[in-house]
Design an enzyme around this catalytic site. Structure first.
Site, PDB file in Angstrom:
ATOM      1  N   HIS A   1      28.651   5.935  21.879  1.00 31.95           N
ATOM      2  CA  HIS A   1      29.950   5.905  21.204  1.00 31.95           C
ATOM      3  C   HIS A   1      29.803   6.214  19.716  1.00 31.95           C
ATOM      4  CE1 HIS A   1      29.203   1.414  20.449  1.00 31.95           C
ATOM      5  NE2 HIS A   1      29.474   1.872  19.237  1.00 31.95           N
TER       6      HIS A   1
ATOM      7  N   GLU B   1      34.566   4.836  23.184  1.00 29.96           N
ATOM      8  CA  GLU B   1      33.660   4.449  24.250  1.00 29.96           C
ATOM      9  C   GLU B   1      33.604   5.513  25.353  1.00 29.96           C
ATOM     10  OE1 GLU B   1      31.774   2.005  23.951  1.00 29.96           O
ATOM     11  OE2 GLU B   1      32.729   0.231  23.077  1.00 29.96           O
TER      12      GLU B   1
ATOM     13  N   ASP C   1      36.926   2.504  11.862  1.00 37.72           N
ATOM     14  CA  ASP C   1      37.496   1.552  12.811  1.00 37.72           C
ATOM     15  C   ASP C   1      37.665   0.165  12.207  1.00 37.72           C
ATOM     16  OD1 ASP C   1      34.739   0.939  12.686  1.00 37.72           O
ATOM     17  OD2 ASP C   1      34.343   2.058  14.518  1.00 37.72           O
TER      18      ASP C   1
ATOM     19  N   ASN D   1      25.488   3.415  23.972  1.00 40.42           N
ATOM     20  CA  ASN D   1      26.101   4.179  25.059  1.00 40.42           C
ATOM     21  C   ASN D   1      26.672   5.515  24.580  1.00 40.42           C
ATOM     22  OD1 ASN D   1      28.384   3.417  23.661  1.00 40.42           O
ATOM     23  ND2 ASN D   1      29.243   2.129  25.281  1.00 40.42           N
TER      24      ASN D   1
END
Length: 241
Positions: free
Chosen positions: A138, A143, A67, A136
């Site tokens: 990811h 996400e 990313d 979370n």
């Protein structure tokens, strides 16, 4: 899914770096998928040490990163391009022409994503993909949401991710709100996947990833479906397992 218990962060870094080193030695022209964030820093430090000791050769390696922030230039110290050069690329004999990240400065998000998918395809496929794990669940910047997105896409970062990244910026206002990330299908097409996890704060989500339901609200849970996943985690991260 194989789980390797490490004593602490340094031990986790050594064990993960050894797995990557073995891949490079077995296939000197392999394609490595790389991750950023605080967890892989120790892994890259170990790889640099192996190179400096004469045990690793990066000259034939190709890399594709997961990313990049949208709207941050490569010379910005918080860009992932800068991160990779600072922690790995500038310290080994890798050919920079074969190191790839999404173009965070491409204003056309659809074009940026299509261009990066084409780059990944042209490498011939990722041999080993390194992943961190977000609080979370990811992976990359995929996400939690209603679906698993297949290809590279532009994502609005979750509030928890923005807060987690706050420590790298002068203020929360400076933290990018969007990023380009590899999609789940692309990640899952890697021949091998290596996940590094450290710290007691990651213990609850790691338990969900390994034993929970496979669902897009915990994106990393999809790794349960891959045939060759190794998780290297320290004792604190494994404390709930």
């Amino acid at each position: 899914m194989r789980i390797i218990r490490a004593k602490d962060y340094d031990d986790m870094s050594r064990k993960a770096a050894n797995i990557i080193s073995a891949q490079m030695i077995m296939k000197p022209n392999c394609v490595l998928g790389l991750a950023t964030g605080s967890t892989p820093i120790g892994v890259y430090g170990q790889l640099v040490s192996h190179y400096q000791e004469g045990d690793l050769d990066f000259s034939g390696i190709t890399t594709v990163n997961l990313d990049e922030y949208r709207g941050i230039s490569r010379d910005n110290e918080q860009s992932y391009y800068y991160f990779m050069h600072d922690n790995l690329f500038s310290k080994v004999n890798i050919d920079l022409k074969r190191t790839f990240l999404p173009d965070g400065m491409e204003p056309d998000s659809a074009k940026a994503c299509q261009d990066y998918d084409r780059v990944i395809a042209e490498t011939g496929g990722v041999d080993l993909q390194l992943l961190g794990l977000g609080h979370n669940g990811h992976i990359g910047f995929n996400e939690p949401g209603p679906i698993f997105k297949a290809q590279t896409h532009c994502v609005k970062l979750a509030e928890s991710t923005i807060k987690a990244n706050r420590r790298f910026f002068a203020s929360e206002e400076e933290v990018p709100k969007e990023a380009y990330t590899m999609g789940i299908k692309t990640i899952m097409q890697a021949k091998k996947i290596l996940v590094v996890v450290s710290g007691a704060d990651k213990a609850p989500i790691l338990k969900k990833v390994i034993y929970g339901e496979i669902a897009p609200d915990v994106q990393a849970s999809v790794l349960q479906l891959h045939g060759d996943v190794t998780v290297v985690a320290d004792e604190a991260a494994l404390s709930e397992i």
